[in-house]
Design a protein around this motif. Structure first.
Motif, mmCIF file in Angstrom:
data_model
loop_
_atom_site.group_PDB
_atom_site.id
_atom_site.type_symbol
_atom_site.label_atom_id
_atom_site.label_comp_id
_atom_site.label_asym_id
_atom_site.label_seq_id
_atom_site.Cartn_x
_atom_site.Cartn_y
_atom_site.Cartn_z
ATOM 1 N N VAL B 39 0.858 -1.184 0.000
ATOM 2 C CA VAL B 39 0.000 0.000 0.000
ATOM 3 C C VAL B 39 0.892 1.231 0.000
ATOM 4 N N ILE B 40 0.379 2.282 -0.609
ATOM 5 C CA ILE B 40 1.057 3.573 -0.593
ATOM 6 C C ILE B 40 0.144 4.537 0.127
ATOM 7 N N GLU B 41 0.489 4.847 1.325
ATOM 8 C CA GLU B 41 -0.332 5.752 2.104
ATOM 9 C C GLU B 41 0.559 6.449 3.129
ATOM 10 N N PRO B 42 0.103 7.571 3.626
ATOM 11 C CA PRO B 42 0.914 8.278 4.621
ATOM 12 C C PRO B 42 1.157 7.412 5.856
ATOM 13 N N LEU B 43 2.347 7.523 6.388
ATOM 14 C CA LEU B 43 2.721 6.737 7.565
ATOM 15 C C LEU B 43 2.126 7.394 8.815
ATOM 16 N N PRO B 44 1.337 6.665 9.598
ATOM 17 C CA PRO B 44 0.776 7.269 10.815
ATOM 18 C C PRO B 44 1.872 7.534 11.846
ATOM 19 N N GLY B 74 2.460 17.800 5.623
ATOM 20 C CA GLY B 74 2.505 18.529 4.363
ATOM 21 C C GLY B 74 3.303 17.815 3.295
ATOM 22 N N SER B 75 4.203 16.958 3.693
ATOM 23 C CA SER B 75 4.986 16.207 2.710
ATOM 24 C C SER B 75 4.139 15.156 2.007
ATOM 25 N N GLY B 76 3.009 14.831 2.598
ATOM 26 C CA GLY B 76 2.167 13.791 2.012
ATOM 27 C C GLY B 76 2.619 12.393 2.341
ATOM 28 N N LEU B 77 3.724 12.266 3.042
ATOM 29 C CA LEU B 77 4.245 10.933 3.360
ATOM 30 C C LEU B 77 3.874 10.492 4.769
ATOM 31 N N PHE B 78 3.344 11.402 5.570
ATOM 32 C CA PHE B 78 3.021 11.092 6.960
ATOM 33 C C PHE B 78 1.614 11.567 7.278
#
Lengths: 368, 444
Positions: B39-44, B74-78
């Protein structure tokens, strides 16, 4: 006196020795020079000759439709396709089965047999990219990891459960949808062009395969048995082999806590793979780590939970050490997270999955 | 006798090998599976408020944690987990972490920190990062000290460290962006150079609106800015020192010079110079003042950008009859075309990593920001709008900022950012209309 005695003994010994030597030579070489040719005789199959009238009579009683190719050999039990070993191979000396009849002689159009459907709408934009698309949830439904229905107290029981809000998994698409992709007129026109231009007609009924003229099956020549290699009957080697075998068997019998069970099935393997991939989040990996394939080994508890301390990276390909470390940590998190409650693995086959090697290959995710 | 000895030796050897063989047999080979779907989703990530070591540090503690969360989100990764979901409360920076409480809310990373004020009045920020499911720290703790005015920069530093440890890439939060601030109606825009934090905070104006300014570009060390000024009525390349806010004109050409950009080592500048109706690319060595012509064709050639190693230059040219991208050696020479798609390509910018080139594409009435490999392959369009142009790279080569202008009489330019995957398209807050962004390197 002594010389005469020696001469007499020598003669007797020579005779005895010659006799023993002859016996030994016969034992050693007899198999080669005096072996019966019976073993190398080709096997024979009895053939019954019938008259032409009898043959036609047999033809008349034959079923009209033959759906299966005649099988020369009795059906063998099909090996479990999930078991890699032993490999089910056709014996080399067994004639290959005839190819199955081709039921369709006309070229089949590639259009779907079912009614044409409109091209699928583009997936909605969602932050989450997952193997399985999840539609957008209604606004009033909370997003949670597990889907559950709303529960309301019915008042029937003494213990009234608290109202429970419905939850649904987060919306997900199967690929990254960029703003340019959403509004690309070219992609839209391609979809339109790919739509079927007319209703596909039902396929013509496949022509019934003509029964082939049945002839009396040729007697399958019995495979010529390979001459068995002459066993080497070295008593010393046998003793060593027996001793090693006995030593090998003893501990296996002494460890009954490792149930082996039948081989792992494809669905059991697939279940494990799906369980891990649900937690393999590579969204926060660097571009280089997304090009790195790592293999982790993990030891499992009998309840299906991973032994966290046992997780280690045993191979990495495609990136630098730093990228491999990032990829390893993402893979490690996936194993730990989704294994926290134990993977659904068959306990009776614990010995087969006590040690697992998982290869995490992000190639297909990178290009999404 | 010898034979007997040999056999005994063989027997002993066989018995010695037996235990290893038995282990291997009692323990089958490992089960092997390959996982190719994830999956590609922001890391909690959980970022509880930092601990204030003194009452005076309390507002900083809350604000710093909030900025760290904003940066990472804001980075979209978290994905920052809301504080309302927390089970544990971090009451002391050194107290042991109750990992089970953070696992329960599916936090995969935990950032704890504290803020104190040293005897000299400086703010001291400490933080630790934990991998929750591994129940282990991710790297050693770090401590920053700076003036109290710099609390946002310290928050950005913390976010950069967290970003770097989890993604493996350097961060881009402690950076600045220079841009052209625009005011007034569309037919009478007043333009000023301005610089701000990457997230739109701490805006400072560098020039007044007495002259039109265009296309500012940061120097590799972030201390200077090149831009095109119309102060003399003719576009001229100007260099501005950010610290002293003093500017000087580069060169004394009577011709128009524009579209400047520094070389990676800051020793040279490439730019376009118009001579009559022809525009070519030139190079100016800043130290010696020597100018050399890099292209010499009747076409219009502009928007040069160095590769990170300084060996090549990508630029746009209409020498083929249509505006396309070309790459040539840094000292000039034969150029090879790298863009072959439909439409027109312009404003190419080489990624700091060197792997990609960002560009503006105009096709079928739409503008796009896209990326392609340095050889022109794997072109991907990331955005699409009425007018997108002027990409600039974040120093880690992962994010692109650009100008988007809306249509109509009331249309105005604004700054947007997008991840190179095409995800996480966001508007960058600015006090008014803004255009022509240029991202600084990571600040020291």
């Amino acid at each position: 006196m002594l010389r005469q005695a020696y001469s007499r003994m020598s003669t007797g010994t020579k005779i005895s020795g010659a006799g023993h030597l002859a016996i030994i030579l016969w034992v050693i070489l007899g198999g080669s020079f005096f072996r019966s040719d019976r073993d190398s005789m080709p096997a024979t199959t009895s053939v019954t000759l019938i008259s032409e009238a009898a043959f036609e009579g047999r033809e008349a009683t034959r079923p009209e439709v033959v759906t299966e190719a005649p099988v020369a050999l009795p059906p063998q039990p099909e090996p479990d396709p999930e078991v890699p070993d032993p490999v089910a191979e056709r014996p080399a000396d067994t004639p290959p089965p005839p190819p199955p009849p081709e039921p369709v002689t006309e070229p089949v159009p590639e259009a779907p047999a079912a009614a044409p459907e409109a091209p699928p709408p583009p997936p909605p934009p969602a932050d989450r990219v997952a193997p399985v698309p999840v539609p957008q949830t209604p606004e009033e439904v909370e997003v949670a990891e597990e889907t559950q229905e709303a529960a309301t107290p019915d008042g029937a029981g003494a213990d009234i459960a608290e109202p429970q809000e419905a939850t649904a998994p987060e919306a997900a698409t199967t690929r990254i949808i960029t703003e340019a992709t959403e509004t690309d007129p070219d992609s839209a026109s391609e979809e339109i062009a790919l739509a079927p231009v007319s209703t596909p007609r039902p396929q013509s009924r496949p022509s019934r395969p003509q029964p082939e003229p049945v002839v009396e099956p040729e007697p399958t020549p019995a495979p010529e048995p390979e001459p068995e290699p002459e066993p080497v009957t070295d008593p010393l080697a046998s003793a060593v082999a027996d001793a090693v075998a006995e030593a090998n068997e003893a501990p296996a019998r002494a460890d009954p806590s490792l149930p082996v069970g039948p081989p792992m099935t494809a669905s059991e393997r697939e279940g494990l793979r799906v369980a891990v991939q649900q937690c393999w989040n590579i969204g926060s990996l660097s571009s280089e780590a997304m090009r790195t394939t790592v293999t982790l080994s993990v030891e499992m508890e009998q309840d299906g939970r991973p032994v966290i301390a046992s997780i280690r990276m045993i191979d990495a390909q495609g990136g630098s050490d730093a990228a491999a470390q990032q990829a390893y940590e993402a893979a490690r998190r996936a194993i730990i997270r989704c294994g926290a409650r134990g993977f659904d693995l068959p306990v009776e086959k614990y010995a087969q999955w006590r040690d697992i090697e998982m290869t995490f290959n992000p190639e297909r995710m990178r290009i999404r | 006798m010898t034979k007997t000895l040999l056999s005994a030796l063989l027997l002993a050897l066989g018995l010695m090998m037996a235990p290893q063989a038995s282990d291997a047999q009692a323990r089958p080979g490992p089960l092997r599976i390959e996982i190719t779907e994830g999956v590609i989703e922001p890391l909690p990530v959980a970022i509880p408020p930092f601990i204030a070591e003194t009452p005076a540090a309390l507002p900083y503690a809350n604000n710093i944690a909030a900025v760290v969360a904003q940066d990472l989100e804001g980075s979209g990764l978290f994905r920052a987990i809301p504080e309302q979901a927390f089970i544990s409360r971090v009451t002391s920076f050194d107290s042991p972490v109750q990992f089970s409480d953070w696992k329960a809310i599916n936090a995969q990373a935990l950032v704890t920190g504290s803020v104190g004020i040293a005897a000299d009045g400086r703010l001291v920020v400490k933080f630790r990062l934990f991998d929750v499911f591994s129940e282990a720290p991710l790297g050693a703790g770090l401590q920053f000290a700076a003036s109290q005015d710099s609390w946002r920069r310290m928050a950005h530093k913390v976010a950069d460290a967290v970003y770097s440890r989890i993604t493996g890439e350097t961060g881009y939060f402690d950076t600045r962006v220079v841009f052209v601030s625009e005011q007034g109606p569309k037919n009478d825009r007043r333009k000023r150079l301005a610089v701000m934090d990457y997230d739109g905070q701490n805006v400072q104006f560098l020039t007044n609106d007495s002259a039109i300014v265009l296309a500012p570009r940061f120097s590799p060390d972030g201390s200077k800015i090149l831009y095109t000024s119309y102060a003399t009525g003719m576009p001229q390349i100007t260099e501005l020192d950010i610290n002293t806010v003093r500017s000087r004109s580069l060169g004394s050409n009577a011709n128009m010079s524009f579209s400047p950009r520094f070389s990676p080592d800051g020793s040279a500048v490439v730019y376009s110079l118009t001579n009559g109706a022809n525009t070519d690319i030139y190079r100016l060595d800043i130290g010696g003042g020597r100018q050399s012509q890099l292209t010499n064709t009747p076409a219009i050639e502009t928007a040069p950008s160095f590769s990170p190693d300084g060996r090549q230059i990508v630029f746009e040219s209409d020498r083929s009859g249509n505006q396309q991208l070309y790459v040539m050696p840094a000292n000039g020479g034969e150029a090879r075309r790298i863009s072959f798609g439909q439409g027109r390509y312009g404003t190419p910018v080489w990624s700091p990593r060197g792997d990609l080139i960002a560009f503006t594409k105009q096709n079928k009435g739409r503008f796009h920001i896209g990326v392609m490999r340095a050889d022109g392959s794997e072109e991907r369009l990331l955005t699409s709008s009425f007018l997108d142009e002027g990409p600039t790279w974040a120093p880690n080569g992962r994010v692109i900022m650009f100008t988007r202008e809306t249509s109509g009489a009331s249309g105005a330019p604004a700054l947007y950012s997008v991840d190179i995957s095409g995800r996480n398209l966001r508007r960058v807050p600015t006090p008014g209309a803004a255009s022509d962004p240029s991202w600084s390197p990571l600040l020291e």
